[in-house]
Design an enzyme around this catalytic site. Structure first.
Site, short mmCIF file in Angstrom:
data_model
loop_
_atom_site.label_atom_id
_atom_site.label_comp_id
_atom_site.label_asym_id
_atom_site.label_seq_id
_atom_site.Cartn_x
_atom_site.Cartn_y
_atom_site.Cartn_z
N HIS A 150 9.68 35.35 -6.45
CA HIS A 150 9.20 36.24 -5.38
C HIS A 150 9.76 35.88 -4.01
O HIS A 150 9.42 36.51 -3.02
CB HIS A 150 7.65 36.18 -5.35
CG HIS A 150 7.02 37.32 -4.62
ND1 HIS A 150 6.26 37.15 -3.49
CD2 HIS A 150 7.02 38.65 -4.88
CE1 HIS A 150 5.82 38.33 -3.07
NE2 HIS A 150 6.27 39.25 -3.89
N LYS B 136 12.28 35.65 -0.82
CA LYS B 136 13.29 36.47 -0.15
C LYS B 136 13.99 35.55 0.85
O LYS B 136 13.45 35.26 1.93
CB LYS B 136 12.68 37.66 0.59
CG LYS B 136 11.98 38.68 -0.31
CD LYS B 136 10.51 38.47 -0.36
CE LYS B 136 9.84 39.56 -1.19
NZ LYS B 136 8.51 39.16 -1.65
N ASP C 79 26.66 30.04 5.48
CA ASP C 79 27.41 28.91 6.04
C ASP C 79 26.52 27.70 6.36
O ASP C 79 26.85 26.90 7.25
CB ASP C 79 28.16 29.34 7.31
CG ASP C 79 29.29 30.32 7.00
OD1 ASP C 79 29.70 30.40 5.83
OD2 ASP C 79 29.75 31.00 7.94
N HIS D 86 3.29 45.42 4.49
CA HIS D 86 3.73 44.42 3.51
C HIS D 86 3.97 43.05 4.15
O HIS D 86 4.30 42.08 3.45
CB HIS D 86 5.01 44.93 2.84
CG HIS D 86 5.40 44.20 1.61
ND1 HIS D 86 6.57 43.49 1.49
CD2 HIS D 86 4.76 44.07 0.41
CE1 HIS D 86 6.65 42.96 0.29
NE2 HIS D 86 5.57 43.28 -0.38
N LYS E 49 3.46 39.41 5.54
CA LYS E 49 2.59 38.29 5.21
C LYS E 49 2.69 37.29 6.36
O LYS E 49 3.70 36.60 6.52
CB LYS E 49 3.03 37.60 3.90
CG LYS E 49 3.14 38.56 2.70
CD LYS E 49 4.54 39.00 2.48
CE LYS E 49 4.85 39.60 1.13
NZ LYS E 49 4.00 40.52 0.53
N ASP F 223 -4.33 30.26 16.89
CA ASP F 223 -4.41 29.85 18.30
C ASP F 223 -3.13 30.12 19.08
O ASP F 223 -2.82 29.42 20.05
CB ASP F 223 -4.78 28.37 18.41
CG ASP F 223 -6.20 28.08 17.89
OD1 ASP F 223 -6.94 29.05 17.64
OD2 ASP F 223 -6.53 26.90 17.74
#
Length: 486
Positions: free
Chosen positions: A224, A226, A231, A404, A406, A411
């Protein structure tokens, strides 16, 4: 003959009950959350055959024999690499803010590497901006490009990225692409996979779905993450898959998907690179540990650089670390806590931490999509609303599409951004990554994004919520009971 059939019948019955007893014992002997164990036992005793098959397929964390052996074999060399990296003391932060200190200590002790400093970081909220920045970076790449995505959906700007990646491979850039088999099924059925391989890109179908091996490895264990590394200096991660939201799941009735990605320059690319190398070795058996950071190009001495810690999860990685990180961040909050997630099915511990934060005076907000592409998760999420509202948590329902993103902001200084949903699958099962960022400047950027989400959301009214129809309450409790399995 009658005696023969009688004996066979009794043997079948005995085998049936022995199988149920064996699976029951297996569930009881495994250390797991009580609600999860009770849910599995209920399914097995109400629908024995269905329950047993489901448990053998999805009840335990099986990476598969070959991948498990590779995971065990890779750790000695990976541990040595991490230990050698400690000699590059100039890339590691020596102190953190008070709100981030506990979390960074936890991650350092469990992962064997401290947070890295001297990174430049940009938060991208528009898919076109992400794609265009990525295409520019690919065109300027000089040595190597590594990518991993859960979903690569052909169409729109995703095709432009694919074309630029193939052009890079043709001019001699070493390109590796790892895509989850289930999430990227449309990609592997399209001509793009063969076109990329013909261009010289190493394309790997991660965690292949194979019904013949359903009892040997969990089919719902997914890659899952991404991530993009270029380089060993530029890196991307966040919630966005390689899709153009103008084309992706337009028939789902939830609107366009809304995501964020972080683009980084600095030694954080090396820290993410070692995570990628572990995934690559587990899947292919090939070791590709990245080189140490180049002191000639890393902006180590920049006072404005961000301090970032990578938190990785999945089989072979420190168990329960992302869950621990979320708990630590939640308990560290003193002023306010804002969480954004598309799927909200928290553990009892995380739910308790969120409610406790609100009850001790922290301003707690959770931003969720009003419409969800998963009916099961959507209903299960609602089962937690009453307890959250009673504790004083503000729940915002986003109406501008499928939110979508997350993210967690504590603070205004400690930010968590990555691929982790606040559900059981992300917390304990899948290969995930989250960035912990200790920086007020980035916190301000994330706060602005969250404020924009809130401006496009509806605040859930506790009085109206308590008046919802009885059938909705029943449906919520039904899905809540199975929430440990979602």
């Amino acid at each position: 003959m009658t005696t023969f059939y009688t004996v066979v019948s009794w043997l079948v019955i005995l085998g049936y009950w022995l199988l149920i007893a064996g699976v029951t014992l297996r569930i009881l002997m495994k250390r797991r959350a009580v609600p999860s164990a009770m849910a599995w036992l209920l399914i097995i005793y109400i629908l024995p055959l269905v329950g047993i098959i489901a448990y053998l397929s999805f009840g335990e964390l099986h990476l598969g024999k070959r991948r498990a052996e590779r995971a065990r074999a890779m750790w000695p060399s990976t541990a040595k690499w991490l230990n050698d990296l400690k000699s590059c003391k100039h890339i590691f932060a020596e102190e953190n803010s008070s709100v981030a200190s506990s979390l960074f200590k936890l991650c350092e002790r469990r992962q064997g590497i401290a947070g890295v400093k001297g990174n430049q970081l940009q938060l991208l909220t528009d898919s076109d901006d992400v794609m265009q920045a990525l295409i520019r970076d690919i065109q300027l790449a000089r040595h190597n490009i590594e990518m991993v995505f859960y979903i690569w959906q052909p169409g729109g700007m995703a095709d432009k990225v694919a074309e630029s990646l193939m052009a890079a491979a043709r001019r001699g850039i070493h390109c590796r692409l790892m895509l989850d088999s289930a999430g990227s099924v449309a990609f592997f059925r399209s001509p793009w996979a063969a076109m990329m391989r013909n261009a010289g890109i190493e394309v790997v179908e991660a965690l292949k779905v194979n019904l013949m091996r359903v009892f040997l490895r969990r089919m719902d264990l997914r890659q899952h993450r991404k991530m993009i590394m270029i380089d060993n200096y530029i890196a991307y991660t966040g919630s966005m898959n390689m899709v153009d939201p103008r084309f992706f799941k337009q028939d789902a009735g939830v609107g366009q998907w809304v995501d964020v990605m972080a683009r980084m320059e600095g030694p954080i690319a090396t820290a993410m690179g070692v995570i990628y190398s572990c995934d690559w070795e587990i899947e292919t058996g090939k070791r590709i540990l990245p080189p140490p950071p180049d002191v000639n190009i890393m902006p180590f001495e920049q006072a404005s650089g961000h301090t970032i810690h990578t938190i990785a999860s999945g089989p072979g990685f420190p168990e329960d670390l992302i869950h621990q990180a979320l708990l630590t961040a939640t308990y560290s909050a003193r002023e306010y806590l804002i969480m954004t997630t598309p799927y909200f099915v928290p553990s009892d511990d995380l739910l308790h931490a969120i409610c406790t934060a609100a009850q001790r005076g922290v301003d707690v907000s959770i931003i969720l999509p009003r419409k969800n592409d998963s009916m099961l998760v959507g209903w299960a999420s609602r089962a937690f609303f009453t307890e959250l509202l009673a504790a004083g948590v503000k729940i915002y329902q986003f109406e501008g599409g499928l939110l979508h993103t997350k993210s967690v902001l504590v603070d205004g200084e400690l930010s968590l951004v990555g691929t982790v949903n606040l559900d059981m699958r992300s917390l304990w099962l899948n290969f995930e990554i989250t960035l912990a960022i200790d920086d007020k400047g980035f916190g301000a950027d994330l706060a602005a994004v969250q404020d924009d989400y809130i401006s496009r959301s509806r605040l859930l009214d506790e009085r109206l919520w308590l008046k919802r129809p009885l059938w909705q309450r029943v449906a919520e409790r039904l899905f809540y009971f199975f929430s440990p399995l979602l």
